[in-house]
Scaffold this motif. Structure first.
Motif, short mmCIF file in Angstrom:
data_model
loop_
_atom_site.label_atom_id
_atom_site.label_comp_id
_atom_site.label_asym_id
_atom_site.label_seq_id
_atom_site.Cartn_x
_atom_site.Cartn_y
_atom_site.Cartn_z
N GLY A 197 12.60 -13.42 41.09
CA GLY A 197 12.95 -12.36 39.98
C GLY A 197 14.04 -11.80 39.94
N LEU A 198 14.59 -11.43 41.08
CA LEU A 198 15.82 -10.64 41.24
C LEU A 198 16.80 -11.52 40.82
CD1 LEU A 198 15.43 -8.58 44.34
CD2 LEU A 198 15.23 -7.70 41.87
N VAL A 199 17.10 -12.79 41.11
CA VAL A 199 18.12 -13.62 40.87
C VAL A 199 18.04 -13.93 39.25
CG1 VAL A 199 19.08 -16.00 40.90
CG2 VAL A 199 18.16 -14.85 43.00
N LEU A 200 17.00 -13.89 38.68
CA LEU A 200 16.69 -14.14 37.12
C LEU A 200 17.32 -12.81 36.59
CD1 LEU A 200 16.14 -16.15 34.93
CD2 LEU A 200 13.58 -15.21 35.19
N ALA A 201 16.92 -11.70 37.30
CA ALA A 201 17.30 -10.39 36.63
C ALA A 201 19.02 -10.26 36.28
CB ALA A 201 16.77 -9.25 37.32
N VAL A 202 19.60 -10.82 37.35
CA VAL A 202 21.10 -10.74 37.21
C VAL A 202 21.44 -11.51 36.26
CG1 VAL A 202 23.22 -11.18 38.47
CG2 VAL A 202 21.32 -10.52 39.89
N GLY A 203 21.09 -12.96 36.03
CA GLY A 203 21.23 -13.67 34.79
C GLY A 203 21.00 -13.07 33.29
N ASN A 204 19.59 -12.49 33.54
CA ASN A 204 19.23 -12.00 32.19
C ASN A 204 20.07 -10.54 31.91
OD1 ASN A 204 17.15 -13.67 32.13
ND2 ASN A 204 15.88 -12.35 30.97
N GLY A 205 20.35 -9.94 32.85
CA GLY A 205 21.18 -8.43 32.81
C GLY A 205 22.55 -8.73 32.13
N ILE A 206 23.12 -9.98 32.69
CA ILE A 206 24.41 -10.39 31.93
C ILE A 206 24.33 -10.97 30.57
CG2 ILE A 206 26.38 -11.88 32.33
CD1 ILE A 206 25.88 -12.11 35.36
N GLY A 207 23.37 -11.67 30.29
CA GLY A 207 23.15 -12.30 28.86
C GLY A 207 22.77 -11.14 27.95
#
Length: 250
Positions: free
Chosen positions: A205-215
Protein backbone atom coordinates in the motif's frame (compact mmCIF):
# COMPACT_ATOMS: atom_id res chain seq x y z
CA UNK A 1 8.48 -8.07 -2.57
CA UNK A 2 11.46 -7.82 -4.98
CA UNK A 3 12.80 -4.80 -6.87
CA UNK A 4 10.90 -5.69 -10.05
CA UNK A 5 7.62 -5.72 -8.13
CA UNK A 6 8.47 -2.36 -6.56
CA UNK A 7 9.22 -0.83 -9.97
CA UNK A 8 6.03 -2.34 -11.45
CA UNK A 9 3.90 -0.99 -8.59
CA UNK A 10 5.47 2.47 -8.85
CA UNK A 11 5.02 2.62 -12.63
CA UNK A 12 1.42 1.37 -12.67
CA UNK A 13 0.64 3.45 -9.59
CA UNK A 14 1.92 6.65 -11.18
CA UNK A 15 0.01 6.02 -14.40
CA UNK A 16 -3.14 5.04 -12.47
CA UNK A 17 -2.94 8.12 -10.23
CA UNK A 18 -2.57 10.30 -13.30
CA UNK A 19 -5.61 8.93 -15.13
CA UNK A 20 -7.63 8.75 -11.89
CA UNK A 21 -7.41 12.53 -11.58
CA UNK A 22 -7.65 13.35 -15.29
CA UNK A 23 -10.58 11.05 -16.02
CA UNK A 24 -10.98 7.98 -13.82
CA UNK A 25 -10.49 4.24 -13.96
CA UNK A 26 -7.01 3.95 -12.47
CA UNK A 27 -8.13 1.24 -10.06
CA UNK A 28 -8.97 -0.87 -13.10
CA UNK A 29 -5.18 -1.18 -13.39
CA UNK A 30 -3.96 -1.18 -9.77
CA UNK A 31 -6.57 -3.57 -8.34
CA UNK A 32 -5.94 -6.42 -10.83
CA UNK A 33 -2.18 -5.78 -10.54
CA UNK A 34 -2.28 -6.33 -6.77
CA UNK A 35 -4.31 -9.50 -7.28
CA UNK A 36 -1.83 -10.73 -9.90
CA UNK A 37 1.04 -10.08 -7.45
CA UNK A 38 -0.54 -12.53 -5.04
CA UNK A 39 -2.79 -10.55 -2.70
CA UNK A 40 -6.25 -11.98 -1.93
CA UNK A 41 -8.98 -9.84 -3.53
CA UNK A 42 -10.20 -8.35 -0.23
CA UNK A 43 -6.63 -7.42 0.78
CA UNK A 44 -5.92 -6.00 -2.69
CA UNK A 45 -9.12 -3.97 -2.42
CA UNK A 46 -8.15 -2.54 0.96
CA UNK A 47 -4.49 -1.98 0.02
CA UNK A 48 -5.49 -0.05 -3.09
CA UNK A 49 -7.33 2.45 -0.90
CA UNK A 50 -4.15 3.40 0.98
CA UNK A 51 -2.74 4.69 -2.31
CA UNK A 52 -6.00 6.33 -3.35
CA UNK A 53 -6.11 8.28 -0.10
CA UNK A 54 -2.63 9.69 -0.72
CA UNK A 55 -3.41 10.42 -4.37
CA UNK A 56 -6.51 12.44 -3.54
CA UNK A 57 -4.85 14.40 -0.72
CA UNK A 58 -2.22 15.62 -3.19
CA UNK A 59 -4.76 16.27 -5.95
CA UNK A 60 -7.04 18.27 -3.60
CA UNK A 61 -4.09 20.39 -2.50
CA UNK A 62 -3.07 21.07 -6.09
CA UNK A 63 -6.61 21.88 -7.28
CA UNK A 64 -7.05 24.25 -4.34
CA UNK A 65 -3.72 25.89 -5.07
CA UNK A 66 -4.87 26.55 -8.64
CA UNK A 67 -8.27 27.93 -7.65
CA UNK A 68 -10.46 24.88 -8.36
CA UNK A 69 -11.96 23.91 -5.02
CA UNK A 70 -15.76 23.78 -4.63
CA UNK A 71 -15.65 22.44 -1.08
CA UNK A 72 -19.36 23.08 -0.40
CA UNK A 73 -20.64 20.85 -3.21
CA UNK A 74 -17.78 18.41 -2.61
CA UNK A 75 -18.65 17.98 1.09
CA UNK A 76 -22.40 17.83 0.33
CA UNK A 77 -21.93 14.95 -2.10
CA UNK A 78 -19.34 13.27 0.13
CA UNK A 79 -21.86 12.62 2.93
CA UNK A 80 -24.10 10.14 1.03
CA UNK A 81 -21.02 8.67 -0.69
CA UNK A 82 -19.39 7.92 2.68
CA UNK A 83 -22.54 6.24 4.01
CA UNK A 84 -22.76 4.11 0.87
CA UNK A 85 -19.07 3.20 0.93
CA UNK A 86 -19.31 1.75 4.44
CA UNK A 87 -22.11 -0.54 3.25
CA UNK A 88 -20.20 -1.52 0.10
CA UNK A 89 -16.95 -2.19 1.98
CA UNK A 90 -18.62 -4.62 4.35
CA UNK A 91 -20.06 -6.48 1.37
CA UNK A 92 -16.64 -6.58 -0.35
CA UNK A 93 -14.97 -8.22 2.66
CA UNK A 94 -17.43 -11.12 2.62
CA UNK A 95 -17.29 -11.89 -1.14
CA UNK A 96 -15.20 -14.97 -2.19
CA UNK A 97 -12.15 -14.20 -4.38
CA UNK A 98 -13.55 -16.04 -7.42
CA UNK A 99 -16.82 -14.11 -7.34
CA UNK A 100 -15.05 -10.78 -6.77
CA UNK A 101 -12.70 -11.36 -9.73
CA UNK A 102 -15.59 -12.20 -12.07
CA UNK A 103 -17.52 -9.10 -10.97
CA UNK A 104 -14.43 -6.95 -11.51
CA UNK A 105 -13.89 -8.41 -15.00
CA UNK A 106 -17.49 -7.68 -16.01
CA UNK A 107 -17.21 -4.13 -14.64
CA UNK A 108 -14.05 -3.64 -16.71
CA UNK A 109 -15.85 -4.52 -19.94
CA UNK A 110 -18.72 -2.18 -19.04
CA UNK A 111 -16.26 0.65 -18.36
CA UNK A 112 -14.52 -0.01 -21.70
CA UNK A 113 -17.88 0.39 -23.47
CA UNK A 114 -18.53 3.60 -21.50
CA UNK A 115 -15.09 4.93 -22.42
CA UNK A 116 -15.77 4.42 -26.11
CA UNK A 117 -19.26 5.92 -26.04
CA UNK A 118 -18.77 8.73 -23.47
CA UNK A 119 -19.24 12.12 -25.18
CA UNK A 120 -16.57 14.76 -24.77
CA UNK A 121 -17.37 17.74 -22.58
CA UNK A 122 -17.79 20.91 -24.58
CA UNK A 123 -15.21 23.56 -23.79
CA UNK A 124 -17.77 26.34 -24.01
CA UNK A 125 -19.92 24.96 -21.19
CA UNK A 126 -20.30 27.44 -18.33
CA UNK A 127 -20.68 27.06 -14.60
CA UNK A 128 -24.19 27.12 -13.21
CA UNK A 129 -25.86 26.81 -9.83
CA UNK A 130 -27.34 23.37 -9.18
CA UNK A 131 -31.05 23.39 -8.35
CA UNK A 132 -32.35 21.76 -5.17
CA UNK A 133 -33.96 18.98 -7.21
CA UNK A 134 -30.69 18.19 -8.98
CA UNK A 135 -28.81 18.17 -5.66
CA UNK A 136 -31.30 15.61 -4.26
CA UNK A 137 -30.88 13.44 -7.36
CA UNK A 138 -27.11 13.74 -7.05
CA UNK A 139 -27.27 12.85 -3.35
CA UNK A 140 -29.16 9.63 -4.10
CA UNK A 141 -26.84 8.85 -7.00
CA UNK A 142 -23.75 9.37 -4.86
CA UNK A 143 -25.10 7.12 -2.10
CA UNK A 144 -25.33 4.21 -4.54
CA UNK A 145 -22.04 5.26 -6.09
CA UNK A 146 -20.57 5.03 -2.59
CA UNK A 147 -21.88 1.46 -2.23
CA UNK A 148 -20.24 0.55 -5.51
CA UNK A 149 -17.05 2.41 -4.54
CA UNK A 150 -16.87 0.60 -1.22
CA UNK A 151 -17.39 -2.72 -3.00
CA UNK A 152 -15.07 -2.31 -6.01
CA UNK A 153 -13.87 1.31 -6.39
CA UNK A 154 -12.77 0.63 -10.00
CA UNK A 155 -14.44 3.09 -12.37
CA UNK A 156 -16.15 5.33 -9.82
CA UNK A 157 -14.44 8.35 -11.39
CA UNK A 158 -16.46 7.78 -14.55
CA UNK A 159 -19.67 7.55 -12.52
CA UNK A 160 -18.94 10.87 -10.79
CA UNK A 161 -17.99 12.59 -14.05
CA UNK A 162 -21.06 11.22 -15.85
CA UNK A 163 -23.45 12.22 -13.02
CA UNK A 164 -22.15 15.79 -12.73
CA UNK A 165 -21.94 16.17 -16.51
CA UNK A 166 -25.59 15.17 -16.96
CA UNK A 167 -26.93 17.24 -14.06
CA UNK A 168 -24.81 20.38 -14.33
CA UNK A 169 -22.89 22.57 -16.73
CA UNK A 170 -19.75 22.54 -14.63
CA UNK A 171 -16.50 22.48 -16.55
CA UNK A 172 -14.63 19.18 -16.60
CA UNK A 173 -11.84 20.69 -14.51
CA UNK A 174 -14.35 21.73 -11.83
CA UNK A 175 -15.97 18.30 -11.97
CA UNK A 176 -12.58 16.67 -11.44
CA UNK A 177 -11.86 18.91 -8.46
CA UNK A 178 -15.18 17.86 -6.88
CA UNK A 179 -14.46 14.24 -7.79
CA UNK A 180 -11.20 14.13 -5.82
CA UNK A 181 -12.88 15.65 -2.74
CA UNK A 182 -15.72 13.09 -2.77
CA UNK A 183 -13.34 10.23 -3.56
CA UNK A 184 -11.04 11.17 -0.69
CA UNK A 185 -13.78 11.06 1.93
CA UNK A 186 -15.51 7.86 0.84
CA UNK A 187 -12.22 6.04 0.19
CA UNK A 188 -10.95 7.06 3.62
CA UNK A 189 -14.12 5.80 5.31
CA UNK A 190 -13.97 2.50 3.43
CA UNK A 191 -10.23 2.16 4.23
CA UNK A 192 -11.09 2.23 7.95
CA UNK A 193 -13.42 -0.74 7.42
CA UNK A 194 -10.68 -2.70 5.60
CA UNK A 195 -8.08 -1.81 8.26
CA UNK A 196 -10.33 -2.96 11.11
CA UNK A 197 -10.97 -6.26 9.31
CA UNK A 198 -7.23 -6.77 8.68
CA UNK A 199 -7.47 -6.54 4.90
CA UNK A 200 -4.60 -4.13 4.16
CA UNK A 201 -1.02 -4.96 3.13
CA UNK A 202 0.86 -1.86 4.28
CA UNK A 203 4.09 -2.54 2.38
CA UNK A 204 2.32 -2.85 -0.96
CA UNK A 205 0.00 0.00 0.00
CA UNK A 206 2.72 2.49 0.88
CA UNK A 207 4.76 1.72 -2.26
CA UNK A 208 1.64 2.12 -4.38
CA UNK A 209 0.82 5.33 -2.49
CA UNK A 210 4.09 6.87 -3.66
CA UNK A 211 3.23 6.07 -7.28
CA UNK A 212 -0.37 7.23 -6.98
CA UNK A 213 0.74 10.41 -5.22
CA UNK A 214 3.12 11.30 -8.04
CA UNK A 215 0.45 10.49 -10.60
CA UNK A 216 -2.16 12.53 -8.73
CA UNK A 217 0.11 15.56 -8.81
CA UNK A 218 0.89 15.16 -12.50
CA UNK A 219 -2.74 14.50 -13.36
CA UNK A 220 -4.02 17.60 -11.59
CA UNK A 221 -1.49 19.65 -13.57
CA UNK A 222 -2.35 18.12 -16.90
CA UNK A 223 -4.70 19.67 -19.45
CA UNK A 224 -7.61 17.25 -19.74
CA UNK A 225 -8.43 17.86 -23.39
CA UNK A 226 -4.87 17.29 -24.58
CA UNK A 227 -4.52 13.92 -22.94
CA UNK A 228 -7.99 12.47 -23.45
CA UNK A 229 -7.46 10.55 -26.70
CA UNK A 230 -4.26 8.65 -25.93
CA UNK A 231 -5.24 7.93 -22.33
CA UNK A 232 -8.45 6.28 -23.53
CA UNK A 233 -6.60 4.14 -26.06
CA UNK A 234 -3.99 2.90 -23.61
CA UNK A 235 -6.57 2.33 -20.88
CA UNK A 236 -8.88 0.34 -23.18
CA UNK A 237 -6.05 -1.98 -24.26
CA UNK A 238 -4.68 -2.58 -20.75
CA UNK A 239 -8.08 -3.01 -19.14
CA UNK A 240 -9.17 -5.45 -21.87
CA UNK A 241 -6.15 -7.69 -21.28
CA UNK A 242 -6.58 -7.66 -17.50
CA UNK A 243 -10.35 -8.26 -17.71
CA UNK A 244 -9.86 -11.30 -19.96
CA UNK A 245 -7.23 -12.68 -17.58
CA UNK A 246 -9.50 -12.21 -14.57
CA UNK A 247 -12.51 -13.69 -16.38
CA UNK A 248 -10.82 -16.76 -17.88
CA UNK A 249 -7.90 -17.15 -15.48
CA UNK A 250 -5.10 -17.51 -18.03
Amino acid sequence: MNILNVLLILFIGTFAGFINVVAGGGSLLTLPMLIFLGLPSAVANGTNRVALTMQNIIAIWNFKRKGFFDYKLGITLSIPAVLGSIVGSRIAISIPDEVFNKILAVVMFIIIFTLIKKPKKKAEDVEEELTKKKKIILGITFFFMGIYGGLLQAGTGFIIITSLTLLSSLSLVSINSIKVIVTFFYVLSSLVVFIISGNVDWIFGLVLAVGNGIGGYLGSNFSINKGDVWIKRVLIVMVSVMAIKLLFGW
